[in-house]
Design a protein around this motif. Structure first.
Motif, PDB file in Angstrom:
ATOM      1  N   GLU A  27      -7.614 -26.956  12.990  1.00 45.20           N
ATOM      2  CA  GLU A  27      -7.434 -27.939  11.933  1.00 45.20           C
ATOM      3  C   GLU A  27      -8.029 -29.278  12.350  1.00 45.20           C
ATOM      4  O   GLU A  27      -8.413 -30.084  11.501  1.00 45.20           O
ATOM      5  CB  GLU A  27      -5.947 -28.105  11.599  1.00 45.20           C
ATOM      6  CG  GLU A  27      -5.371 -26.943  10.816  1.00 45.20           C
ATOM      7  CD  GLU A  27      -3.943 -27.181  10.386  1.00 45.20           C
ATOM      8  OE1 GLU A  27      -3.471 -28.329  10.545  1.00 45.20           O
ATOM      9  OE2 GLU A  27      -3.290 -26.244   9.912  1.00 45.20           O
ATOM     10  N   SER A  28      -8.109 -29.530  13.639  1.00 41.22           N
ATOM     11  CA  SER A  28      -8.711 -30.775  14.128  1.00 41.22           C
ATOM     12  C   SER A  28     -10.203 -30.632  14.349  1.00 41.22           C
ATOM     13  O   SER A  28     -10.839 -31.511  14.907  1.00 41.22           O
ATOM     14  CB  SER A  28      -8.034 -31.211  15.427  1.00 41.22           C
ATOM     15  OG  SER A  28      -8.208 -30.230  16.437  1.00 41.22           O
ATOM     16  N   GLY A  29     -10.781 -29.509  13.875  1.00 41.24           N
ATOM     17  CA  GLY A  29     -12.220 -29.297  13.970  1.00 41.24           C
ATOM     18  C   GLY A  29     -12.555 -27.993  14.652  1.00 41.24           C
ATOM     19  O   GLY A  29     -12.044 -27.710  15.738  1.00 41.24           O
ATOM     20  N   PRO A  30     -13.426 -27.179  14.047  1.00 39.26           N
ATOM     21  CA  PRO A  30     -13.815 -25.907  14.664  1.00 39.26           C
ATOM     22  C   PRO A  30     -14.741 -26.126  15.854  1.00 39.26           C
ATOM     23  O   PRO A  30     -15.297 -27.210  16.030  1.00 39.26           O
ATOM     24  CB  PRO A  30     -14.546 -25.189  13.520  1.00 39.26           C
ATOM     25  CG  PRO A  30     -15.093 -26.291  12.678  1.00 39.26           C
ATOM     26  CD  PRO A  30     -14.064 -27.385  12.739  1.00 39.26           C
ATOM     27  N   PRO A  31     -14.939 -25.111  16.672  1.00 42.82           N
ATOM     28  CA  PRO A  31     -15.890 -25.236  17.789  1.00 42.82           C
ATOM     29  C   PRO A  31     -17.313 -25.331  17.274  1.00 42.82           C
ATOM     30  O   PRO A  31     -17.626 -24.872  16.170  1.00 42.82           O
ATOM     31  CB  PRO A  31     -15.662 -23.948  18.585  1.00 42.82           C
ATOM     32  CG  PRO A  31     -15.116 -22.974  17.583  1.00 42.82           C
ATOM     33  CD  PRO A  31     -14.287 -23.794  16.643  1.00 42.82           C
ATOM     34  N   ALA A  32     -18.175 -25.954  18.050  1.00 44.57           N
ATOM     35  CA  ALA A  32     -19.584 -26.060  17.666  1.00 44.57           C
ATOM     36  C   ALA A  32     -20.177 -24.668  17.482  1.00 44.57           C
ATOM     37  O   ALA A  32     -19.810 -23.718  18.182  1.00 44.57           O
ATOM     38  CB  ALA A  32     -20.356 -26.823  18.739  1.00 44.57           C
ATOM     39  N   GLY A  33     -21.087 -24.557  16.505  1.00 39.22           N
ATOM     40  CA  GLY A  33     -21.737 -23.278  16.275  1.00 39.22           C
ATOM     41  C   GLY A  33     -21.015 -22.385  15.304  1.00 39.22           C
ATOM     42  O   GLY A  33     -21.062 -21.163  15.438  1.00 39.22           O
ATOM     43  N   SER A  34     -20.341 -22.972  14.307  1.00 38.77           N
ATOM     44  CA  SER A  34     -19.581 -22.190  13.326  1.00 38.77           C
ATOM     45  C   SER A  34     -20.077 -22.421  11.903  1.00 38.77           C
ATOM     46  O   SER A  34     -19.297 -22.411  10.951  1.00 38.77           O
ATOM     47  CB  SER A  34     -18.090 -22.543  13.410  1.00 38.77           C
ATOM     48  OG  SER A  34     -17.573 -22.324  14.700  1.00 38.77           O
ATOM     49  N   THR A  35     -21.377 -22.650  11.718  1.00 36.80           N
ATOM     50  CA  THR A  35     -21.904 -23.057  10.412  1.00 36.80           C
ATOM     51  C   THR A  35     -22.601 -21.935   9.646  1.00 36.80           C
ATOM     52  O   THR A  35     -23.089 -22.160   8.547  1.00 36.80           O
ATOM     53  CB  THR A  35     -22.911 -24.200  10.574  1.00 36.80           C
ATOM     54  OG1 THR A  35     -24.081 -23.703  11.257  1.00 36.80           O
ATOM     55  CG2 THR A  35     -22.323 -25.357  11.364  1.00 36.80           C
ATOM     56  N   ASN A  36     -22.716 -20.758  10.233  1.00 34.64           N
ATOM     57  CA  ASN A  36     -23.468 -19.650   9.642  1.00 34.64           C
ATOM     58  C   ASN A  36     -24.978 -19.855   9.729  1.00 34.64           C
ATOM     59  O   ASN A  36     -25.757 -19.153   9.076  1.00 34.64           O
ATOM     60  CB  ASN A  36     -23.070 -19.395   8.183  1.00 34.64           C
ATOM     61  CG  ASN A  36     -23.415 -17.985   7.715  1.00 34.64           C
ATOM     62  OD1 ASN A  36     -23.198 -17.015   8.432  1.00 34.64           O
ATOM     63  ND2 ASN A  36     -23.945 -17.864   6.513  1.00 34.64           N
ATOM     64  N   ALA A 136      -6.703 -35.081  10.331  1.00 32.05           N
ATOM     65  CA  ALA A 136      -6.303 -35.813   9.124  1.00 32.05           C
ATOM     66  C   ALA A 136      -7.136 -35.381   7.930  1.00 32.05           C
ATOM     67  O   ALA A 136      -6.640 -35.301   6.801  1.00 32.05           O
ATOM     68  CB  ALA A 136      -6.429 -37.314   9.354  1.00 32.05           C
ATOM     69  N   GLY A 137      -8.420 -35.109   8.169  1.00 36.19           N
ATOM     70  CA  GLY A 137      -9.297 -34.687   7.083  1.00 36.19           C
ATOM     71  C   GLY A 137      -8.991 -33.307   6.563  1.00 36.19           C
ATOM     72  O   GLY A 137      -9.347 -32.955   5.435  1.00 36.19           O
ATOM     73  N   ALA A 138      -8.317 -32.487   7.374  1.00 39.12           N
ATOM     74  CA  ALA A 138      -7.964 -31.134   6.939  1.00 39.12           C
ATOM     75  C   ALA A 138      -6.801 -31.141   5.972  1.00 39.12           C
ATOM     76  O   ALA A 138      -6.687 -30.258   5.115  1.00 39.12           O
ATOM     77  CB  ALA A 138      -7.628 -30.267   8.150  1.00 39.12           C
ATOM     78  N   VAL A 139      -5.929 -32.107   6.101  1.00 34.92           N
ATOM     79  CA  VAL A 139      -4.728 -32.145   5.251  1.00 34.92           C
ATOM     80  C   VAL A 139      -4.692 -33.401   4.391  1.00 34.92           C
ATOM     81  O   VAL A 139      -3.641 -33.863   3.988  1.00 34.92           O
ATOM     82  CB  VAL A 139      -3.451 -32.066   6.115  1.00 34.92           C
ATOM     83  CG1 VAL A 139      -3.361 -30.720   6.794  1.00 34.92           C
ATOM     84  CG2 VAL A 139      -3.430 -33.186   7.164  1.00 34.92           C
ATOM     85  N   GLN A 140      -5.866 -33.960   4.121  1.00 30.35           N
ATOM     86  CA  GLN A 140      -5.937 -35.155   3.294  1.00 30.35           C
ATOM     87  C   GLN A 140      -5.344 -34.873   1.914  1.00 30.35           C
ATOM     88  O   GLN A 140      -5.321 -33.733   1.458  1.00 30.35           O
ATOM     89  CB  GLN A 140      -7.399 -35.592   3.142  1.00 30.35           C
ATOM     90  CG  GLN A 140      -8.262 -34.521   2.471  1.00 30.35           C
ATOM     91  CD  GLN A 140      -9.704 -34.945   2.368  1.00 30.35           C
ATOM     92  OE1 GLN A 140      -9.981 -35.931   1.722  1.00 30.35           O
ATOM     93  NE2 GLN A 140     -10.609 -34.201   2.980  1.00 30.35           N
ATOM     94  N   PRO A 141      -4.850 -35.907   1.228  1.00 29.99           N
ATOM     95  CA  PRO A 141      -4.360 -35.705  -0.137  1.00 29.99           C
ATOM     96  C   PRO A 141      -5.470 -35.100  -0.994  1.00 29.99           C
ATOM     97  O   PRO A 141      -6.623 -35.516  -0.928  1.00 29.99           O
ATOM     98  CB  PRO A 141      -4.004 -37.123  -0.598  1.00 29.99           C
ATOM     99  CG  PRO A 141      -3.757 -37.881   0.658  1.00 29.99           C
ATOM    100  CD  PRO A 141      -4.704 -37.287   1.661  1.00 29.99           C
TER     101      PRO A 141
END
Length: 292
Positions: A27-36, A136-141
């Protein structure tokens, strides 16, 4: 027998606990290299991440440019663009993404600058720069379970060629585990524009300065930039090119530059606004209709 069961169950519980920590930490950011991107995973394929086959969920997600993607999907070298990745998924509460911009050669394309540090962050890995959500960006309003993020992208210098944004999204149910989530992937391809194309885009006596809100529910506002009193023609087209709204002889003055378009009767999805003066090239922008 109970002792033997406990002997096996304790390590299993520890493994499951560790996996739950790994999943929740994303939730605080995925690991690098997860963009497809070529050679990369997605949020689905990354180890101990999220379940769900990409692009089978009930929502939709994409990367767009605030104010609309330029007609022909071109960018101008060394120009800056306000990028907006977003998810609309009314079945989930938490959202995340990761994006990378690459040239055809496989190198980084342009420069990403974080403009909303509370919700987005920049990480590096494998020679690439990635932008993704923060905790915070994952659970923003959210607006009816819509998550959106913003960042700035400065296009590469002349001669760089085609740029492709690869982006993966996850809409999570918030259960702390890898099951029950929806995964989406998208690509945005931008072609290098030329001076001639820029001249063509400004042959009219106006430009579209901003379209908002994005996405829109009932009304979309168009801010025009012009020093003249103009009579314009406006049409809204669906993704199949069918005109769904037409407004003729639209009056725009140097003191009244905002026009409202009623889109309440349109179904949710992607649409394009074409605005033109008689005998001059049309300016096309993308809008997104979202139903609550």
């Amino acid at each position: 027998m109970k002792k033997i069961a406990s002997f096996y169950l304790l390590p299993l519980a520890a493994i499951l606990f560790c996996l739950s920590i790994i999943v929740s930490s994303y939730e605080s950011g995925p690991p690098a290299g997860s963009t497809n991107a070529p050679g990369e995973n997605t949020c689905f394929a990354s180890p101990a991440c999220h379940g769900g086959t990409p692009n089978t969920g009930p929502g939709f997600a994409e990367m767009t440019i605030m104010g609309g993607i330029p007609a022909g999907n071109y960018y101008f070298p060394d120009s800056s663009y306000e990028m907006m990745p977003y998810i609309v998924d009314t079945t989930k509460l938490i959202g995340g993404f990761e994006a990378v911009a690459r040239l055809t050669s496989g190198l980084n394309a342009g420069i990403i600058t974080i403009t909303e540090p509370t919700n987005t962050q920049l990480i590096s890995g494998g020679g690439y720069d990635y932008v993704e959500q923060t905790a915070a960006g994952a659970v923003q309003p959210v607006f009816s379970n819509m998550h959106d993020w913003m960042f700035n992208w400065k296009a590469p210098s002349a001669g760089a060629g085609t740029v492709t944004f690869y982006i993966a999204f996850v809409a999570e149910n918030g259960n702390g585990g890898p099951s029950g989530d929806n995964i989406y992937v998208d690509t945005l391809i931008l072609y290098e524009g030329s001076v001639g194309m820029n001249d063509l885009a400004t042959t009219s006596d106006f430009t579209i300065e901003k379209i908002y809100p994005l996405p829109a529910k009932d009304v979309v506002n168009i801010d025009f930039n012009s020093s003249k009193n103009l009579e314009l023609n406006l049409s809204v087209l669906d993704v199949n090119g069918k005109t769904v709204i037409a407004e003729k002889q639209l009056q725009i003055s140097s003191t009244n530059k905002t026009h409202k378009v009623n889109i309440a009767n349109l179904t949710g999805g992607i649409y394009f606004i074409n605005v033109n003066q008689n005998g001059k090239p049309a300016i096309q922008q993308k809008i997104i209709k979202f139903n609550r």
